[in-house]
Design a protein around this motif. Structure first.
Motif, PDB file in Angstrom:
ATOM      1  N   LEU A 122      -4.021   4.516  -8.297  1.00  0.00           N
ATOM      2  CA  LEU A 122      -4.997   5.038  -8.622  1.00  0.00           C
ATOM      3  C   LEU A 122      -5.296   4.744  -7.285  1.00  0.00           C
ATOM      4  N   GLN A 123      -5.318   4.475  -6.525  1.00  0.00           N
ATOM      5  CA  GLN A 123      -5.578   4.088  -5.207  1.00  0.00           C
ATOM      6  C   GLN A 123      -5.895   4.560  -3.601  1.00  0.00           C
ATOM      7  N   VAL A 124      -5.311   6.174  -4.202  1.00  0.00           N
ATOM      8  CA  VAL A 124      -4.623   7.277  -3.068  1.00  0.00           C
ATOM      9  C   VAL A 124      -5.133   7.135  -1.837  1.00  0.00           C
TER      10      VAL A 124
ATOM     11  N   PRO B  62      -5.373  12.688   2.092  1.00  0.00           N
ATOM     12  CA  PRO B  62      -6.041  14.103   1.842  1.00  0.00           C
ATOM     13  C   PRO B  62      -6.195  14.532   1.102  1.00  0.00           C
ATOM     14  N   ASN B  63      -4.476  14.452   0.039  1.00  0.00           N
ATOM     15  CA  ASN B  63      -3.698  15.254  -1.553  1.00  0.00           C
ATOM     16  C   ASN B  63      -3.158  14.007  -2.132  1.00  0.00           C
ATOM     17  N   PRO B  64      -4.052  13.254  -3.566  1.00  0.00           N
ATOM     18  CA  PRO B  64      -3.244  12.161  -3.943  1.00  0.00           C
ATOM     19  C   PRO B  64      -2.371  12.670  -4.832  1.00  0.00           C
ATOM     20  N   GLY B  65      -2.098  14.161  -4.843  1.00  0.00           N
ATOM     21  CA  GLY B  65      -0.765  14.202  -5.694  1.00  0.00           C
ATOM     22  C   GLY B  65       0.296  13.648  -5.077  1.00  0.00           C
ATOM     23  N   ALA B  66       0.115  14.388  -3.293  1.00  0.00           N
ATOM     24  CA  ALA B  66       1.047  14.364  -2.946  1.00  0.00           C
ATOM     25  C   ALA B  66       2.090  12.602  -2.122  1.00  0.00           C
ATOM     26  N   SER B  67       1.170  11.444  -2.844  1.00  0.00           N
ATOM     27  CA  SER B  67       1.781  10.599  -3.302  1.00  0.00           C
ATOM     28  C   SER B  67       3.384  10.173  -2.969  1.00  0.00           C
ATOM     29  N   GLY B  68       4.190   9.370  -1.648  1.00  0.00           N
ATOM     30  CA  GLY B  68       5.473   9.546  -1.800  1.00  0.00           C
ATOM     31  C   GLY B  68       5.718   8.177  -3.487  1.00  0.00           C
TER      32      GLY B  68
ATOM     33  N   GLU C  21       0.701  -1.559   0.201  1.00  0.00           N
ATOM     34  CA  GLU C  21      -0.066  -0.433  -0.048  1.00  0.00           C
ATOM     35  C   GLU C  21       0.865   1.412  -0.261  1.00  0.00           C
ATOM     36  N   ALA C  22       1.876   1.113  -0.802  1.00  0.00           N
ATOM     37  CA  ALA C  22       3.057   2.809  -0.563  1.00  0.00           C
ATOM     38  C   ALA C  22       2.303   4.051  -1.554  1.00  0.00           C
ATOM     39  N   GLN C  23       1.170   3.687  -1.936  1.00  0.00           N
ATOM     40  CA  GLN C  23       0.648   4.520  -2.398  1.00  0.00           C
ATOM     41  C   GLN C  23       0.447   5.594  -1.430  1.00  0.00           C
ATOM     42  N   ASN C  24       0.237   4.982  -0.316  1.00  0.00           N
ATOM     43  CA  ASN C  24      -0.358   6.141   0.860  1.00  0.00           C
ATOM     44  C   ASN C  24       0.780   6.599   1.881  1.00  0.00           C
ATOM     45  N   THR C  25       1.916   6.528   1.368  1.00  0.00           N
ATOM     46  CA  THR C  25       2.658   7.398   2.004  1.00  0.00           C
ATOM     47  C   THR C  25       3.380   8.344   1.432  1.00  0.00           C
TER      48      THR C  25
END
Length: 331
Positions: A278-280, A283-289, A249-253
């Motif tokens: 695509l599953q971030v 709060p700001n999906p564009g800030a995914s690590g 679930e690295a999209q949520n870092t």
């Protein structure tokens, strides 16, 4: 056999025949109430009829050839002692439409897979071309980014490779991590001690482990710290040598968390970072690590990036169609 013979169509139709040498495998090949044949007919629009050890296939030339190859591939798995289920059938049908089947089945003859992972409880072979590519990367590269939707086997195959290396002695420990609750790690409001707070979010990692190792071995290795399952916040300040490290679930870092995690990489270690861009849930999906890291690191020697798509989903076929629908809406 399983459905009504289709009406004649304007285009040319092919009639193919396959003969199988071992009649005792035909029952599991066809499935209970011919459900495997029904699945092939429904997905490929062909008509299949069995006569003794021979199977006749009628349909559009390309689809009839695909149906033949699917049956050969399934029969080959049975002949090698592997079971087949609905997921296997659907995966091989999906793969039959790709240019090559990468060692799973070939146009004329089924062959053993070129890459596989052996664990205490099962031997795992790829169910799609991209899974084969991913498994090759897992065995070869030091760091792998695995991107794509749920159901493509990203985490499951990474855990399988990690277990294989752990029991083979090429690593001393297995570290499994993921963001808990949200990227900010706000766990204080949840009841229980820290383990009780984070365990529900790490459950998929436990499930994969129990699928690879007997339960008593999982518990023993966790107790001895050979296997560690922890939220990403627990990785700070450590250097992980001789370890197989997986981040799920690295999209949520956040970018800061991702940098912290990647720099834990130690000597003689391997790291796999899994996530669906695509599953971030931030709060700001564009800030995914995850996206930030792939953008910075893709192409660096020793780092592989494997991208799965909806066509690589190996769960129920409906899952793939759901993924495609959502990707279309977000495109």
């Amino acid at each position: 056999m399983a459905q009504k013979k289709p009406e004649s169509s304007p285009g040319p139709r092919a009639r193919l025949e396959v003969e199988f040498e071992q009649p005792h495998l035909l029952g599991p090949l066809f499935g209970e109430f011919d459900r495997n044949l029904v699945a092939i007919e429904d997905r490929l629009g062909v008509y299949i009829a069995a006569r003794g050890s021979k199977v006749q296939i009628e349909g559009e030339p390309e689809e009839a050839a695909r149906a033949r190859d699917v049956l050969i591939g399934l029969y080959n798995r049975l002949d090698e002692g592997h079971d087949i289920d609905a997921e296997t059938v659907n995966a091989i049908i999906s793969m039959s439409g790709q240019p090559t089947l990468d060692g799973i089945i070939t146009p004329e003859v089924a062959e053993p897979p070129k890459v596989m992972i052996r664990t205490r409880k099962k031997t795992i072979v790829p169910r799609s071309n991209m899974q084969a590519t991913y498994m090759e990367a897992l065995a070869r590269d030091d760091m792998i980014f695995a991107l794509g939707p749920a159901g493509t086997g990203k985490t499951y195959l990474a855990v399988a490779q990690a277990v294989q290396q752990l029991i083979g002695g090429s690593v001393d420990r297995l570290i499994l991590s993921r963001p808990a609750v949200e990227a900010g790690e706000r766990l204080g409001f949840l009841p229980g001690d820290m383990k009780e707070k984070v365990d529900p979010y790490l459950r998929p990692l436990y499930d994969a482990l129990y699928d690879m190792l007997p339960a008593e071995q999982v518990e023993r290795r966790i107790a001895s710290s050979e296997i560690e399952i922890a939220p990403i916040a627990f990785m700070r300040g450590r250097t992980l040598n001789d370890a197989f490290i997986i981040l799920d679930e690295a999209q949520n870092t956040t970018p800061a968390q991702m940098k912290m995690f990647l720099t834990r990489f130690g000597m003689r270690s391997r790291m796999v970072i899994c996530g669906d861009p695509l599953q971030v849930d931030l709060p700001n999906p564009g800030a995914s690590g995850l996206g930030d890291a792939v953008g910075k690191l893709e192409g660096i020697k020793g780092i592989a990036t494997v991208r799965f798509g909806a066509g690589d989903v190996v769960r129920h076929p409906l899952v793939g169609r759901i993924v495609e629908a959502y990707e279309g809406k977000q495109a």
